[in-house]
Design an enzyme around this catalytic site. Structure first.
Site, PDB file in Angstrom:
ATOM      1  N   TYR A  33       8.518  50.370   0.911  1.00 15.17           N
ATOM      2  CA  TYR A  33       8.713  49.628   2.049  1.00 15.17           C
ATOM      3  C   TYR A  33       7.904  48.101   2.308  1.00 15.17           C
ATOM      4  CZ  TYR A  33       4.257  50.824   4.430  1.00 15.17           C
ATOM      5  OH  TYR A  33       2.700  50.785   4.856  1.00 15.17           O
ATOM      6  N   HIS A 102      13.502  66.836  -8.386  1.00 17.98           N
ATOM      7  CA  HIS A 102      12.565  66.070  -8.615  1.00 17.98           C
ATOM      8  C   HIS A 102      13.141  64.849  -9.697  1.00 17.98           C
ATOM      9  CE1 HIS A 102      10.157  69.273  -7.031  1.00 17.98           C
ATOM     10  NE2 HIS A 102       8.884  68.388  -6.945  1.00 17.98           N
ATOM     11  N   LYS A 147       2.034  71.332   0.627  1.00 17.52           N
ATOM     12  CA  LYS A 147       3.211  71.141   0.038  1.00 17.52           C
ATOM     13  C   LYS A 147       3.951  69.959   0.941  1.00 17.52           C
ATOM     14  CE  LYS A 147       6.894  74.286  -1.644  1.00 17.52           C
ATOM     15  NZ  LYS A 147       6.939  73.934  -3.047  1.00 17.52           N
ATOM     16  N   GLU A 179      -2.181  71.353 -12.841  1.00 22.04           N
ATOM     17  CA  GLU A 179      -1.192  72.104 -12.785  1.00 22.04           C
ATOM     18  C   GLU A 179       0.114  71.330 -13.293  1.00 22.04           C
ATOM     19  OE1 GLU A 179       0.281  73.080  -8.794  1.00 22.04           O
ATOM     20  OE2 GLU A 179      -0.707  71.294  -8.000  1.00 22.04           O
TER      21      GLU A 179
HETATM   22  N1  PLP Z   1       2.807  73.520  -8.024  1.00 26.88           N
HETATM   23  C1  PLP Z   1       3.535  72.437  -7.434  1.00 26.88           C
HETATM   24  C2  PLP Z   1       2.965  71.087  -7.580  1.00 26.88           C
HETATM   25  C3  PLP Z   1       4.776  72.994  -7.013  1.00 26.88           C
HETATM   26  O1  PLP Z   1       5.460  71.975  -6.463  1.00 26.88           O
HETATM   27  C4  PLP Z   1       5.245  74.194  -6.811  1.00 26.88           C
HETATM   28  C5  PLP Z   1       6.437  74.500  -6.504  1.00 26.88           C
HETATM   29  O2  PLP Z   1       7.219  73.796  -5.868  1.00 26.88           O
HETATM   30  C6  PLP Z   1       4.332  75.196  -7.559  1.00 26.88           C
HETATM   31  C7  PLP Z   1       2.948  74.660  -8.102  1.00 26.88           C
HETATM   32  C8  PLP Z   1       4.671  76.743  -7.416  1.00 26.88           C
HETATM   33  O3  PLP Z   1       4.515  77.085  -6.202  1.00 26.88           O
HETATM   34  P1  PLP Z   1       5.584  78.610  -5.908  1.00 26.88           P
HETATM   35  O4  PLP Z   1       5.123  79.711  -6.738  1.00 26.88           O
HETATM   36  O5  PLP Z   1       5.055  78.815  -4.405  1.00 26.88           O
HETATM   37  O6  PLP Z   1       6.939  78.188  -5.931  1.00 26.88           O
END
Ligand code: PLP
Length: 290
Positions: A33, A102, A147, A179
């Site tokens: 933006y 994504h 999230k 992760e």
């Molecule tokens: N890590 C991230 C960054 C995620 O976006 C997700 C799922 O969308 C997960 C881990 C896995 O989470 P869950 O087991 O609740 O689907």
């Protein structure tokens, strides 16, 4: 608010609902933006704003709906149609709309919006008086435990992995394995299932939690990137993938599914059956939404 709005090449007003729910700006924060101010209908530092917008879009590979000339022409027309003489123009360009995933296609048509708003610029008294600041930790954006739909970084990382021939991206922060782009990460060493502890660096995965409960021996601790070579097994988890073995990371040695991974896959499947609620039998066919 009946303000003038430019939307994808045409003028309307902000009363019209123009955006679709599958726009990536809404779903992923996948957008850039810009704001400039105008006084007596004259845009201030417009070329600088145009350049910053263009650089931001280029940096995340969103096609710019304007070149500098058409940008200036559009903003000039917007100001001509605006009913007041001073205010701001808010501009946003998203990657566009498409199926929620994504990883985005390369050829998306961007969504562009620009609208003018009145704005109370500080007067001379305020400029003399000044304002008070309150300090806080700079958490931009360090709340991976939420999230949030601020998924631009995840989307770009997953796109990178796709281009390199990967199915998922592994996120490493100063040699610490956090992760994946949309899944939780585990290694197994000497019978112990190891994963990152819950903190602001990872999402508290629902599947991660389940798997921890189902595993015999678990350690939640930081994983150094050097441990990846020696790990006996590696797997990731998510709602949509379940327990998914990792068969290679970058150019490291290929691996096959290990016994603990297989056992956890089985245990998770059983747990899912046990937990199934009666209504789920009638649920719609699931889509690949992570
Ligand atoms: N890590 C991230 C960054 C995620 O976006 C997700 C799922 O969308 C997960 C881990 C896995 O989470 P869950 O087991 O609740 O689907």
């Amino acid at each position: 608010m009946n303000d003038v709005l430019w939307f994808n090449g045409r003028f309307t007003t902000t009363d019209e609902r123009v955006l679709r729910v599958e726009d990536r700006g809404f779903l992923f924060g996948d957008a850039v933006y810009e704001v400039f101010k105008f006084i007596d209908k004259h845009p201030i530092f417009l070329r600088d704003h145009s350049l910053r917008l263009s650089n931001g879009l280029k940096s995340i590979e969103i096609r710019n709906p304007w070149d500098e000339q058409t940008f200036i022409a559009t903003m000039t027309q917007l100001l001509e149609r605006t009913a007041f003489d001073a205010g701001i123009v808010y501009i946003e360009v998203s990657r566009g709309e498409g199926e929620r995933a994504h990883v985005f296609p390369d050829d998306m048509t961007p969504t562009g919006v620009a609208f003018s708003r009145r704005f109370n610029f500080p007067d001379a008294a305020k400029h003399e008086r000044g304002i008070r600041l309150i300090s806080t930790d700079d958490l931009r954006w360090k709340h991976c435990d939420v999230k949030s739909v601020n998924l631009l970084a995840n989307a770009l990382a997953k796109k990178h992995a796709q281009r390199k021939g990967g199915d998922e991206v592994l996120l490493i922060d100063c040699n610490i394995v956090r992760e994946c782009g949309s899944s939780s990460f585990f290694i197994v060493k000497s019978g112990v299932v190891i994963t990152h502890p819950l903190d602001c660096h990872i999402l508290p995965g629902v599947t991660r939690d389940r798997v921890i409960a189902l595993a015999d021996r678990v350690e939640e601790r930081l994983i150094d990137v050097r441990e990846l070579d020696d790990a006996d097994e590696i797997f990731i988890t998510s709602t949509t993938l379940g327990v998914m073995p990792v068969n290679q990371i970058d150019d490291r040695a290929k691996r096959t599914r290990g016994p603990i991974t297989a056992e956890l896959q089985q245990r998770l499947k059983e747990a899912e059956v046990e937990r199934r609620t009666p209504s789920s039998a009638h649920a719609a066919k699931p889509r690949d939404i992570r």
